[in-house]
Design a protein around this motif. Structure first.
Motif, short mmCIF file in Angstrom:
data_model
loop_
_atom_site.label_atom_id
_atom_site.label_comp_id
_atom_site.label_asym_id
_atom_site.label_seq_id
_atom_site.Cartn_x
_atom_site.Cartn_y
_atom_site.Cartn_z
N ASN A 17 0.82 -1.21 0.00
CA ASN A 17 0.00 0.00 0.00
C ASN A 17 0.85 1.26 0.00
OD1 ASN A 17 -3.10 -0.61 0.41
ND2 ASN A 17 -2.00 -2.14 1.59
N ALA A 18 2.03 1.20 0.62
CA ALA A 18 2.93 2.35 0.60
C ALA A 18 3.40 2.64 -0.83
CB ALA A 18 4.13 2.09 1.51
N ILE A 19 3.64 1.59 -1.63
CA ILE A 19 4.05 1.77 -3.02
C ILE A 19 2.95 2.47 -3.81
CG2 ILE A 19 4.56 0.54 -5.17
CD1 ILE A 19 6.01 -1.55 -3.46
N VAL A 20 1.71 2.07 -3.59
CA VAL A 20 0.59 2.70 -4.28
C VAL A 20 0.48 4.18 -3.88
CG1 VAL A 20 -1.90 2.70 -4.59
CG2 VAL A 20 -0.66 0.54 -4.50
N LEU A 21 0.62 4.47 -2.59
CA LEU A 21 0.56 5.86 -2.14
C LEU A 21 1.66 6.69 -2.77
CD1 LEU A 21 -0.30 5.70 1.68
CD2 LEU A 21 -1.67 6.71 -0.14
N LEU A 22 2.86 6.11 -2.85
CA LEU A 22 3.99 6.82 -3.44
C LEU A 22 3.75 7.09 -4.92
CD1 LEU A 22 6.80 7.99 -3.00
CD2 LEU A 22 7.76 5.72 -3.52
N ALA A 23 3.15 6.11 -5.61
CA ALA A 23 2.85 6.29 -7.03
C ALA A 23 1.84 7.42 -7.23
CB ALA A 23 2.32 4.99 -7.62
N ILE A 24 0.84 7.49 -6.36
CA ILE A 24 -0.15 8.56 -6.45
C ILE A 24 0.49 9.91 -6.17
CG2 ILE A 24 -2.25 9.51 -5.41
CD1 ILE A 24 -3.20 6.65 -4.93
#
Length: 362
Positions: free
Chosen positions: A66-73
């Motif tokens: 989920n941290a990767i997704v947040l970083l991508a956003i």
């Protein structure tokens, strides 16, 4: 001359003082766990087991994913629009849920008996708040999609306040539900009214939470069914009007999106329904009557698994989001020189639809 006597304490003051003292008393934990029969065996005498370590590693994966997704956003300005705010909120709550459950696992076992009720409420309440935020975020996304798709147009800039209101309301409601036991809705001093799964929580509180989450699930289903019916009707109507082909294609995208929604609801129900049934059984069963209640960790783990799947369902089924994540993870090995995503042999990802319609900042 008479000596002035001390001011008598009111019943409410005495109750607050008694509650404060109980919250600091470590023996309360042992008393409640022993009454529920949870001290039998070595579960609360030994350290972490292999299964606990495995679950903790899964929680780490949930947090990292989920941290990767947040970083991508955060790194892609094209996602800095209201449509993606709720998606980021869901991802944040899932990431924190994984972290809090990992803390819960690492402080369980023998560590539980060394806690005061205050620490116990903080440990269990933290997990509850994050899981509740994840579930309520799903409802917020359903509300957002209902407004957007029924109107067949994206949010405009002046509608951002509604997005932030949904996000704020989801966290306020989650925190409110999570702190109720700490504020007094617990069973300290009333052992016969205690939950077996969570021995300091009152059964009435457990039933209240089941009711709230069931209402949320029903609301999500009703919203998506209504979206499906309206969009299907619009698709059929627009298909017969040659001058409205652009809107017809947009409507077709919404219909494709509803296939993803079906997966979302199916996974949500599959992950959460066993825990709902277990908690309902917890409300009905007296102490030591239902042995399955002593294996609640597996049911909670299934609910946590939903936090592992949410980023996959809500982001990797979006071509734009998938490209952003692949560029973030490994641009040279996953992106061609012309910026296209390489074929990676997963048909589900190659033919996926966009979670949100393409939108531009206005």
């Amino acid at each position: 001359m008479a000596t002035p006597s001390a001011m008598p304490m009111s019943p409410s003051s005495r109750n607050l003082l008694w509650m404060f003292r109980s919250y600091q008393n470590k023996s309360v934990i042992w008393e409640h766990y022993e009454y529920m029969g949870k001290t039998k065996g070595n579960r609360y005498l030994e350290g972490l087991k292999t299964m606990d370590i495995a679950i903790a590693l899964v929680c780490v994966l949930i947090a990292v994913e989920n941290a990767i997704v947040l970083l991508a956003i955060w790194r892609n300005k094209k996602f800095h629009v209201p449509m993606y705010y709720l998606l980021g909120n869901l991802t944040l709550s899932d990431m924190l849920a994984g972290f809090m459950y990992m803390v819960n696992i690492l402080t369980s076992g023998a560590n539980t008996m060394n806690m005061t009720p205050v620490l116990w409420f903080l440990r269990e309440g933290g997990v509850f708040i994050m899981l509740a935020a994840s579930v309520i975020s799903l409802l917020a996304i359903a509300i957002e999609r209902h407004v957007t798709m029924v109107r067949m147009k994206p949010y405009q800039g002046n509608k951002q306040g509604r997005m932030f209101a949904l996000i704020g309301a989801s966290w306020v409601l989650s925190v409110f539900l999570g702190v109720l036991p700490f504020l007094g809705w617990n069973c300290i001093g009333m052992l016969d009214q205690c939950s077996t799964v969570l021995p300091l929580y009152a059964k009435s509180y457990i039933l209240f939470c089941i009711t709230v989450f069931s209402a949320i699930l029903i609301s999500i289903v009703v919203l998506y069914v209504r979206i499906f019916r309206i969009v299907k009707c619009n698709t059929q109507r627009l298909a017969s009007v040659p001058q409205r082909k652009g809107l017809y294609r947009k409507s077709q995208k919404y219909m494709a999106l509803l296939k993803t929604v079906t997966i979302v609801l199916g996974v949500f129900i599959m992950c959460w329904l066993p825990l709902f049934i277990l908690l309902l059984l917890d409300f009905c069963c007296p102490a030591n009557a239902c042995k399955v209640l002593f294996n609640a960790d597996y049911f909670l783990g299934m609910a946590m698994f939903n936090s592992l799947l949410n980023p996959i369902i809500y982001t990797l089924t979006s071509k734009d989001m998938r490209r952003a994540i692949l560029r973030l993870l490994c641009r040279p090995c996953l992106i061609t020189k012309d910026g296209q995503v390489k074929k990676i042999g997963i048909p589900f990802l190659e033919c996926s639809t966009t979670i949100y319609p393409r939108i531009s900042k206005t």
